[in-house]
Motif scaffolding. Structure first.
Motif, PDB file in Angstrom:
ATOM      1  N   ARG A 143      37.529   6.887  13.235  1.00 34.08           N
ATOM      2  CA  ARG A 143      37.151   7.787  12.138  1.00 34.08           C
ATOM      3  C   ARG A 143      36.178   7.131  11.180  1.00 34.08           C
ATOM      4  NH1 ARG A 143      39.638   6.630   7.310  1.00 34.08           N
ATOM      5  NH2 ARG A 143      39.709   8.773   6.556  1.00 34.08           N
ATOM      6  N   ASP A 144      36.166   5.793  11.107  1.00 33.09           N
ATOM      7  CA  ASP A 144      35.314   5.074  10.170  1.00 33.09           C
ATOM      8  C   ASP A 144      33.907   4.838  10.702  1.00 33.09           C
ATOM      9  OD1 ASP A 144      37.434   4.907   8.414  1.00 33.09           O
ATOM     10  OD2 ASP A 144      38.056   2.922   9.073  1.00 33.09           O
ATOM     11  N   THR A 145      33.578   5.448  11.842  1.00 33.00           N
ATOM     12  CA  THR A 145      32.247   5.281  12.410  1.00 33.00           C
ATOM     13  C   THR A 145      31.213   6.038  11.577  1.00 33.00           C
ATOM     14  OG1 THR A 145      33.228   5.178  14.625  1.00 33.00           O
ATOM     15  CG2 THR A 145      30.848   5.542  14.487  1.00 33.00           C
ATOM     16  N   LEU A 146      30.115   5.360  11.241  1.00 30.97           N
ATOM     17  CA  LEU A 146      29.014   6.010  10.533  1.00 30.97           C
ATOM     18  C   LEU A 146      28.092   6.669  11.557  1.00 30.97           C
ATOM     19  CD1 LEU A 146      28.103   3.363   7.785  1.00 30.97           C
ATOM     20  CD2 LEU A 146      29.582   5.389   7.592  1.00 30.97           C
ATOM     21  N   MET A 330      35.343   3.680  21.872  1.00 31.47           N
ATOM     22  CA  MET A 330      33.898   3.605  21.813  1.00 31.47           C
ATOM     23  C   MET A 330      33.484   2.239  21.284  1.00 31.47           C
ATOM     24  SD  MET A 330      31.210   5.971  19.646  1.00 31.47           S
ATOM     25  CE  MET A 330      31.514   5.133  18.070  1.00 31.47           C
ATOM     26  N   PRO A 331      32.582   1.533  21.968  1.00 27.96           N
ATOM     27  CA  PRO A 331      32.154   0.215  21.477  1.00 27.96           C
ATOM     28  C   PRO A 331      31.537   0.314  20.084  1.00 27.96           C
ATOM     29  CG  PRO A 331      31.447   0.558  23.745  1.00 27.96           C
ATOM     30  CD  PRO A 331      31.950   1.879  23.250  1.00 27.96           C
ATOM     31  N   VAL A 342      32.122   1.055  10.625  1.00 27.98           N
ATOM     32  CA  VAL A 342      31.594   0.582  11.898  1.00 27.98           C
ATOM     33  C   VAL A 342      30.484   1.516  12.358  1.00 27.98           C
ATOM     34  CG1 VAL A 342      33.743  -0.536  12.618  1.00 27.98           C
ATOM     35  CG2 VAL A 342      33.334   1.867  13.224  1.00 27.98           C
ATOM     36  N   VAL A 343      29.661   1.019  13.263  1.00 28.81           N
ATOM     37  CA  VAL A 343      28.632   1.837  13.903  1.00 28.81           C
ATOM     38  C   VAL A 343      28.726   1.602  15.402  1.00 28.81           C
ATOM     39  CG1 VAL A 343      27.060   1.862  11.925  1.00 28.81           C
ATOM     40  CG2 VAL A 343      26.904   0.011  13.611  1.00 28.81           C
ATOM     41  N   ALA A 344      28.166   2.531  16.165  1.00 27.58           N
ATOM     42  CA  ALA A 344      28.174   2.378  17.616  1.00 27.58           C
ATOM     43  C   ALA A 344      27.458   1.101  18.015  1.00 27.58           C
ATOM     44  CB  ALA A 344      27.511   3.587  18.263  1.00 27.58           C
ATOM     45  N   ALA A 349      27.566   1.626  23.901  1.00 25.25           N
ATOM     46  CA  ALA A 349      28.117   2.957  23.622  1.00 25.25           C
ATOM     47  C   ALA A 349      27.385   4.032  24.415  1.00 25.25           C
ATOM     48  CB  ALA A 349      28.033   3.251  22.128  1.00 25.25           C
ATOM     49  N   SER A 350      26.066   3.976  24.423  1.00 23.90           N
ATOM     50  CA  SER A 350      25.296   4.975  25.170  1.00 23.90           C
ATOM     51  C   SER A 350      25.583   4.896  26.661  1.00 23.90           C
ATOM     52  CB  SER A 350      23.799   4.780  24.914  1.00 23.90           C
ATOM     53  OG  SER A 350      23.469   5.108  23.579  1.00 23.90           O
ATOM     54  N   ASP A 351      25.765   3.676  27.172  1.00 21.20           N
ATOM     55  CA  ASP A 351      26.093   3.516  28.593  1.00 21.20           C
ATOM     56  C   ASP A 351      27.444   4.154  28.916  1.00 21.20           C
ATOM     57  OD1 ASP A 351      23.747   2.134  28.963  1.00 21.20           O
ATOM     58  OD2 ASP A 351      24.685   0.153  28.931  1.00 21.20           O
TER      59      ASP A 351
END
Length: 357
Positions: A143-146, A330-331, A342-344, A349-351
């Motif tokens: 949930r803390d992903t920007l 998710m990485p 956090v960010v991807a 993540a795309s992979d």
């Protein structure tokens, strides 16, 4: 599933309409199948009631064609389908599963829900079921992903603004299930074929209807915010404490959302084990209580908004064993702009998302 917006989520007005892992969906299908048995036995009102418990939102109409393309799969007839019955779905499917939490009211406060208004989606999982439906991957999104939150349609006919470096779970707060789906599709470029939302007050009722769940914690948990205090070891939890375990984050690890995701995975496995060990079909009263708790806690897209559709989904997963379910997160890496976010982590993540197409 936390008790409040710890780090200052976007607090724009919620625009919501009124809806876990593939194994969990499978278990729900078994429960719902039992509900159909009750109906066939003459409990028509029970079927009507359970069917009308389910809330839904028309995500396809709201988003239109502005979304990733549907995956192309080769139609195959299910071996379990009779000559006269429609074949069960067997193609690959992606389902966005959200856990939503009301934050208002004294009753919710007793469950560790805090005192902020509205609802939040603090648990998010993309469930990818492979073609043939014998393997699956479940990806948890912190949930803390920007993220860049796209402009989303609202139920009032307007649109939300694009937001950069926004908390991932703010999409639900701002635009409900429609914006949650659009945000996930925007960040993954993977189309969500279905949407399932679990209300966690209903989740607590489900745990109680099953007689509780048994979990083993690896460390002491001492979290005043979720009202949970447990020593490391095995515990049999009722609905209130099971919900607190799902919400807790301050009493474990570094207090981040990443540690909580691990606890939620333990809880889901414990719930599945409890469901599989409970012979619901021989106890109609308990079966009805469980089915009522399940259906009463769901909001789905319009493609899954009936007992029949949910049962069909559950039946299509009967060849999926827990050994063939891969669970990952998710990485992510710490956000350069905020150590509490956090960010991807790219290109990993795309992979990962590309592998789910």
């Amino acid at each position: 599933m936390t008790s409040e917006d710890e780090h200052g989520d976007d607090k724009e007005g919620a625009a919501r309409r009124g809806s876990r892992r593939p194994g969990l969906l499978k278990a729900a299908g078994v429960v719902l199948a039992g509900a159909l048995v009750l109906s066939a036995a003459g409990a028509g009102w029970a079927y009507w009631h359970l069917n009308h418990n389910i809330k839904s939102v028309d995500i396809n109409s709201a988003l239109g064609d502005d979304r990733p393309a549907k995956a192309v799969t080769t139609p195959t007839a299910s071996a379990s389908a009779s000559a006269s019955a429609a074949p069960l779905p067997s193609g690959a499917v992606n389902i966005l599963v959200l856990g939503s939490d009301s934050r208002s009211g004294k009753a919710n406060a007793k469950l560790g829900g805090g005192n902020s208004s509205g609802a939040r989606s603090d648990t998010a999982m993309v469930v990818h079921i492979d073609e043939g439906r014998t393997k699956a991957t479940v990806v948890s999104i912190p949930r803390d992903t920007l993220v860049t939150r796209p402009s989303c349609p609202t139920s009032s006919g307007g649109t939300t603004s694009v937001a950069y470096n926004a908390m991932f779970n703010s999409a639900y707060s701002v635009g409900g299930p429609v914006c949650a789906v659009k945000t996930v599709e925007s960040m993954t470029n993977v189309r969500m074929d279905h949407y399932i939302e679990i209300d966690f007050s209903g989740f607590a009722k489900l745990v109680d209807a099953l007689g509780g769940v048994t979990v083993t914690t690896d460390e002491d948990i001492d979290d005043d915010k979720s009202h949970l205090h447990l020593k490391a070891g095995e515990h049999h939890l009722g609905g209130t404490k099971a919900l607190a375990l799902a919400r807790t984050r301050h009493g474990i690890g570094d207090g981040s959302d990443l540690g909580r995701i691990g606890l939620q995975q333990k809880l889901v496995k414990a719930l599945l084990k409890q469901i599989s060990s409970t012979d619901l079909l021989t106890d109609p009263t308990k079966l009805y209580k469980v089915a009522d708790a399940v259906t009463g806690s769901l909001t789905t897209d319009t493609g899954l908004d009936s007992l029949g559709e949910l049962m069909k989904l559950g039946q299509s997963l009967k060849g999926l064993s827990s050994d063939e379910v891969k669970t990952v997160m998710m990485p992510v890496v710490t956000a350069p702009s905020d150590p509490n976010r956090v960010v991807a982590n790219e290109p990993e993540a795309s992979d990962l998302w590309a592998s789910l197409k």
